[in-house]
Design a protein around this motif. Structure first.
Motif, PDB file in Angstrom:
ATOM      1  N   PRO A  25       0.816  -1.036   0.000  1.00 46.29           N
ATOM      2  CA  PRO A  25       0.010  -0.039   0.036  1.00 46.29           C
ATOM      3  C   PRO A  25       0.829   1.234   0.077  1.00 46.29           C
ATOM      4  N   TYR A  26       1.879   1.077   0.693  1.00 50.14           N
ATOM      5  CA  TYR A  26       2.810   2.500   0.684  1.00 50.14           C
ATOM      6  C   TYR A  26       3.318   2.693  -0.745  1.00 50.14           C
ATOM      7  N   THR A  53      -1.147  10.811   0.108  1.00 48.26           N
ATOM      8  CA  THR A  53      -1.361  11.960  -0.733  1.00 48.26           C
ATOM      9  C   THR A  53      -2.076  11.453  -2.089  1.00 48.26           C
ATOM     10  N   ARG A  54      -2.728  10.321  -2.014  1.00 49.13           N
ATOM     11  CA  ARG A  54      -3.607   9.903  -3.199  1.00 49.13           C
ATOM     12  C   ARG A  54      -4.993   9.518  -2.797  1.00 49.13           C
ATOM     13  N   SER A  55      -5.965  10.224  -3.444  1.00 48.27           N
ATOM     14  CA  SER A  55      -7.429  10.061  -3.230  1.00 48.27           C
ATOM     15  C   SER A  55      -7.754   8.813  -3.897  1.00 48.27           C
ATOM     16  N   MET A  87      -6.811  -0.426 -10.383  1.00 48.98           N
ATOM     17  CA  MET A  87      -5.929   0.445  -9.758  1.00 48.98           C
ATOM     18  C   MET A  87      -6.973   1.028  -8.509  1.00 48.98           C
ATOM     19  N   PHE A  88      -8.058   1.341  -8.997  1.00 48.59           N
ATOM     20  CA  PHE A  88      -8.995   2.055  -8.114  1.00 48.59           C
ATOM     21  C   PHE A  88      -9.226   1.041  -7.029  1.00 48.59           C
ATOM     22  N   ILE A  89      -9.544  -0.318  -7.097  1.00 46.10           N
ATOM     23  CA  ILE A  89      -9.408  -1.108  -6.151  1.00 46.10           C
ATOM     24  C   ILE A  89      -8.348  -1.345  -5.084  1.00 46.10           C
ATOM     25  N   LYS A  90      -7.065  -1.233  -5.654  1.00 46.57           N
ATOM     26  CA  LYS A  90      -5.956  -1.084  -4.787  1.00 46.57           C
ATOM     27  C   LYS A  90      -5.593  -0.084  -4.131  1.00 46.57           C
ATOM     28  N   VAL A  91      -6.040   1.085  -4.674  1.00 48.47           N
ATOM     29  CA  VAL A  91      -6.012   2.434  -3.876  1.00 48.47           C
ATOM     30  C   VAL A  91      -6.894   2.519  -2.841  1.00 48.47           C
ATOM     31  N   SER A  92      -7.970   2.102  -3.020  1.00 50.14           N
ATOM     32  CA  SER A  92      -9.088   2.122  -2.047  1.00 50.14           C
ATOM     33  C   SER A  92      -8.747   1.365  -0.937  1.00 50.14           C
TER      34      SER A  92
END
Length: 792
Positions: free
Chosen positions: A37-38, A51-53, A70-75
Motif C-alpha cells: 500500500p505504501y 497523498t492520493r485519493s 488500480m481503483f480497487i488497490k488504491v481504495s
C-alpha cells in the motif's frame, strides 16, 4: 501393456500435482509481495498521511484501461493506512484483513481483501455514509423521526429537494458535482435540502418510495414527486419551480393593478408588488410567496414592459434596482418599501413577516384569531383585543371606516384592533352579546385567558356609530383598562370561529381527486412495478368488491332477503346526564375532573404543615348542609387551573373543625383588625364558602370571602341596586380584605352565589398580586388542642 500403464499413473500424478501447487504458491506469494500500500499510494513508511485519493483513480474520472484495478488497490491501501491499528498490523505482520489472525501470510490477506470488497460493505472506514459524499453532507442527513416531525410540516412553507443514496453507489459520483452546484444555488433561495441513506434509513426510504439509487425527490405540501430527467442544474431548478402551486404571483400591469390592490377587503390580506427588470417572475420571489401565501397576496411588475409606464410613474419606481411595495387598506400609498440591488431571502422574509396583517383585519378563522389575540401568558405582557361587531351592508361602511381611522391613530403594542361580521360569526357574537342581536355596531374589549376559550371582556356602552363622541368614549375606556386590569368585569367561554375562507366540499373533493390522479399518472409513467403494487392492489381490491357485490345482488332472489328486526328504542337520557356530558365536552383539558381531598387529622400534616416548597393548597371551607353545592361550584371554578403541578385542592368541614378557622384568623389578628375585623365576629361568622390558599412552607395564606355580585337572576333589582363603584369595592374584597360589620347583603348570600368570583381570585393568585397574611405557626386541626403547630 495395460498393466504397466496402470502402474505408471500413480507415480506421475502426485509429482505433477506437487509441481503445480509449488508454482501456484510462488505466484501467489509473488503477487502478494507486490501489493504494497505504501508503493501504491506513493508515500513512505514514515509519512503521517497519504497523498492520493481513491477518487483520482475512479474509472469514471480516469480513462486508463487498468483504472478499475488500480481503483480497487488504491481504495484498499487508503483503508489500511488511514487506520492506525491496521497500519501497525501491516507493518509488523504484513496483515491486510482485520479479521485475519496476526502473523498469517500475506496471500491470505490478499484473498481476504477480495472477499471483503464483494461482501463487506463497510471495509473502507471512510467517514460514515460513503466516499461519494465529500462536501458537508452530514448536516443534510435525514432520519425517520426528524422527517415526520420537522420536514413534513415545514414542506407546507418551503419545497424540499432530497437525494436518496447509499454507500456503494458509484453512479452517485456522477451526479455529485451537479448536486453540489444545485444545493449552493437553491439553498440560499429558501429551498430545503435533504439526503437519505437507504442502507441506514430503510423506514424513511420506504415511506418516500425510494427503492433505487441515486434518486432525487421533491417534497411540497407533504406530497412526494420523483425527478425523472437528466441530472442538470437547470432541470433541477425547473423541477422545483414546477412543484410550486400555480398562481402564486399575479402579473400586474397598468390595466389590473387597481383591482389587485382593491381586493384587500375581499381577501382580507395585504398586497405586495415587486418591480424588477426581468420578464419572468424570479424563483426567489415565488418561494417567498409560497411561504406567506396564507397571509399576503403577491404581484409582479415587469419594468421593461411598455404597458407598465403609468404604474412606474405613479409610485416613482427606480428602474435600476428591484423594489418591493406593501399596501394595506390605503391603496394609494404603500405602508412599507424596500429597494436593493441584491435582494436576499432574509430581507424579503423580514419585510413580509412584519406586515402580515391589515391595520384592522377581519376575523375569518380561528388561526387568525389566535395570532391576533393570543392567550395571556404569565411571563408576557397582556394583549387586549378591541373587536368591532358589525355588518356587511353598505350602511355599516362609514362606521367601519371610522373604526379603521381610530385604530390607525391609536396603535399600541398591547392593543390589537379587529372586526367581525355578525352574520358570519354568530356563535362568537352571541357569546359576547348575551344571545342578543346587535341592531347597531358594538365594540367589545376582551382578553383571552385560556386555550379552552375562557375570556374576560367588557362592552363599550352606547354602541359604535363612528362619531367623535364614540371615539372619545372608546379612548377613555382604553386608558382606564391600561391603568386597572380588573376593568374587564365579564367572562365568557368563546366558541371556535367559523372558517369563512374554506372552500366548498365539492371543490375540496375535486382537488383531492386531481392530486390522486396526477400521482397515479406519474407512477405509471416513471415508477417500476414494485412501487406500483400497493396502488394496483388497492384498485383491484375495490373493483373486486364492487363487481362482486353487483353479481351477488343480480343472482340473488328477492324472497331470500330476510327482513331486519327493528332495533330496540334507546332510553331517553335524563337532563342531568345531558348537562353533565355537555359540560365535560366543552373543555379539552387532560382530565375531566378535579381531585379535591378532605383535610383530616391524617392528611393535615402532609397537605399543609409539611407541604413541599413552592406548592400551595387551595382549601374550601364548607359545612354538611352546603357540602354538595359548594364542592360542585368549587370544582367548576378551579377546573381550568387543575393542570398546574404546584396547586393542590382540598376542603375543610367547619362542622367537624369549627375552631380551626377562628384560631387561624386570631394568629393574624393585627392584619385582620387593620381591615376592621374584631374578635367578636369570630363566633358569629359563617365560614362556609371561604377559600384559603395555604403556603405551608413559607407560612402565609391568601383569603377569599364570599361577596354579593348582584348577578342573582331571581332578583330583578340586583342590576340596578348597586353602582359600579360598589361593585369595584366588592371585587377588591376578594383579595383578602374582610367586609365591615353591618353589610347585611354581603352576609346573606345564597350558597350557589358564594363562589361566583373565585375564578378571578384564582387568576390573581397565579399572578402573585394577592395580599399575603403571615402566621407564626399553623394551628392544630383537632378541637381539643389549643397549642399551634410548631412544625415547619
Amino acid at each position: 501393456m495395460a498393466s504397466s500403464r496402470a502402474n505408471r499413473h500413480p507415480r506421475t500424478c502426485p509429482a505433477s500435482l506437487a509441481i503445480f501447487l509449488l508454482i501456484l504458491t510462488v505466484q501467489l506469494v509473488k503477487t502478494a509481495s507486490e501489493y504494497d500500500p505504501y508503493k501504491i499510494l506513493g508515500v513512505s513508511r514514515s509519512a503521517m498521511t497519504d497523498t492520493r485519493s481513491p477518487r483520482q483513480s475512479h474509472p469514471d474520472k480516469n480513462k486508463d484501461p487498468k483504472a478499475e484495478d488500480m481503483f480497487i488497490k488504491v481504495s484498499k491501501s487508503y483503508e489500511i493506512l488511514s487506520n492506525e491499528e491496521r497500519r501497525s498490523n501491516f507493518d509488523r505482520y504484513g496483515q491486510m484483513d482485520e479479521n485475519q489472525p496476526f502473523g498469517q501470510s500475506q496471500h491470505h490477506g490478499f484473498r481476504g481483501f477480495h472477499n471483503s470488497f464483494y461482501f463487506d460493505e463497510s471495509f473502507f472506514h471512510f467517514p460514515r455514509y460513503s466516499m461519494s459524499r465529500d462536501f458537508a453532507d452530514s448536516k443534510y442527513l435525514l432520519h425517520h423521526a426528524q422527517f415526520n416531525s420537522d420536514i413534513l410540516p415545514d414542506s407546507h412553507k418551503r419545497p424540499y429537494l432530497i437525494k436518496a443514496t447509499s454507500e456503494w453507489c458509484f453512479a452517485c459520483i456522477h451526479i455529485e458535482p451537479v448536486w453540489k452546484e444545485t444545493v449552493q444555488e437553491l439553498e440560499p433561495l429558501g429551498v430545503g435540502i435533504g439526503i437519505v441513506d437507504l442502507g441506514y434509513e430503510r423506514r424513511l426510504a420506504n415511506q418516500l418510495g425510494a427503492h433505487r439509487v441515486p434518486s432525487i425527490i421533491g417534497l411540497v405540501n407533504g406530497r412526494v414527486t420523483f425527478f425523472n430527467q437528466a441530472v442538470v442544474r437547470e432541470h433541477l431548478r425547473q423541477f422545483i419551480e414546477d412543484l410550486l402551486p400555480q398562481k402564486l404571483v399575479e402579473k400586474i400591469t397598468d390595466d389590473n393593478y387597481l383591482g389587485f390592490l382593491d381586493s384587500w377587503h375581499a381577501e382580507n390580506k395585504p398586497s405586495v408588488l415587486l418591480f424588477d427588470q426581468v420578464p419572468v417572475v424570479p424563483l426567489l420571489y415565488k418561494l417567498t410567496a409560497f411561504a406567506f401565501r396564507d397571509y399576503v397576496r403577491f404581484g409582479y411588475v415587469d419594468q421593461g414592459d411598455t404597458h407598465n409606464t403609468r404604474l412606474l410613474r405613479q409610485f416613482n419606481i427606480n428602474t435600476y434596482a428591484p423594489t418591493m411595495l406593501l399596501f394595506k387598506e390605503d391603496t394609494e400609498k404603500p405602508v412599507d418599501i424596500i429597494q436593493a440591488r441584491g435582494m436576499k431571502r432574509q430581507i424579503m422574509d423580514e419585510f413580509v413577516s412584519n406586515n402580515k396583517f391589515l391595520q384592522v383585519p377581519r376575523l375569518v378563522n380561528q388561526q387568525l384569531f389566535d395570532e391576533l389575540c393570543p392567550v395571556k401568558q404569565f411571563h408576557r405582557r397582556r394583549k387586549y383585543c378591541v373587536l368591532l361587531i358589525t355588518g356587511e351592508d353598505q350602511a355599516f361602511l362609514p362606521g367601519n371606516k371610522a373604526f379603521l381611522d381610530f385604530a390607525t391613530a391609536n396603535r399600541k403594542e398591547v392593543l390589537r384592533f379587529a372586526y367581525v361580521y355578525q352574520r358570519q360569526q354568530q356563535p362568537l357574537c352571541q357569546a359576547l352579546l348575551h344571545n342578543q342581536a346587535a341592531h347597531s355596531p358594538q365594540v367589545v374589549i376582551l382578553e383571552r385567558r385560556s386555550q379552552a376559550g375562557k375570556a374576560l371582556y367588557r362592552s363599550v356602552s352606547g354602541g359604535w356609530n363612528g362619531s367623535e363622541e364614540d371615539k372619545y368614549r372608546l379612548h377613555e375606556q382604553l386608558e382606564l383598562l391600561q391603568k386597572d386590569p380588573t376593568y374587564l368585569s365579564s367572562d365568557a367561554t368563546l366558541p371556535e370561529l367559523n372558517n369563512e375562507m374554506a372552500p366548498m366540499f365539492i371543490i375540496q373533493w375535486m382537488n383531492a381527486a386531481y392530486d390522486y390522479i396526477l400521482q397515479i399518472y406519474d407512477d405509471l409513467l416513471y415508477s417500476n412495478w414494485r412501487e406500483m403494487m400497493p396502488i394496483l392492489s388497492l384498485i383491484f381490491s375495490a373493483l373486486f368488491i364492487l363487481f362482486g357485490t353487483v353479481i351477488i345482488q343480480a343472482f340473488s332472489e328477492p324472497g331470500e332477503s330476510k327482513p331486519q328486526k327493528p332495533k330496540p328504542k334507546e332510553q331517553p337520557q335524563s337532563e342531568d346526564d345531558a348537562s353533565s356530558r355537555a359540560s365535560t365536552s366543552s373543555r379539552p383539558p387532560k382530565k375531566d375532573f378535579v381531585e379535591v381531598t378532605e383535610l383530616t387529622d391524617i392528611t393535615y400534616t402532609s397537605n399543609l404543615v409539611k407541604l413541599r416548597p413552592g406548592h400551595i393548597n387551595v382549601v374550601l371551607v364548607l359545612t354538611n348542609a352546603s357540602k354538595t353545592a359548594l364542592l360542585r361550584k368549587f370544582a367548576k371554578e378551579v377546573f381550568s387551573f387543575s393542570g398546574t403541578q404546584t396547586l393542590h385542592f382540598s376542603f375543610l368541614n367547619a362542622d367537624k373543625h369549627r375552631h380551626w378557622m377562628a384560631s387561624l384568623l386570631r394568629s393574624t389578628s393585627d392584619a385582620m383588625q387593620s381591615e376592621g375585623y374584631s374578635d367578636e365576629d369570630e363566633e358569629s361568622l359563617d365560614y362556609s364558602g371561604h377559600v384559603l390558599a395555604l403556603n405551608g412552607h413559607k407560612k402565609y395564606f391568601c383569603l377569599f370571602r364570599p361577596v354579593f355580585t348582584g348577578d342573582d337572576p331571581n332578583d330583578s333589582s340586583s342590576e340596578t341596586s348597586f353602582s359600579s363603584d360598589s361593585r369595584r369595592k366588592s371585587h377588591s374584597r376578594e383579595d383578602g380584605a374582610v367586609p365591615r360589620r353591618g353589610s347585611s347583603r354581603a352576609t346573606s348570600i345564597e350558597v350557589h352565589h358564594k363562589l361566583d368570583r373565585l375564578g378571578l381570585w384564582m387568576e390573581r393568585l397565579m399572578e402573585g398580586t394577592l395580599p399575603r397574611l403571615r402566621v407564626p405557626a399553623w394551628p392544630f386541626l383537632n378541637e381539643s388542642t389549643n397549642n399551634p403547630s410548631t412544625e415547619s
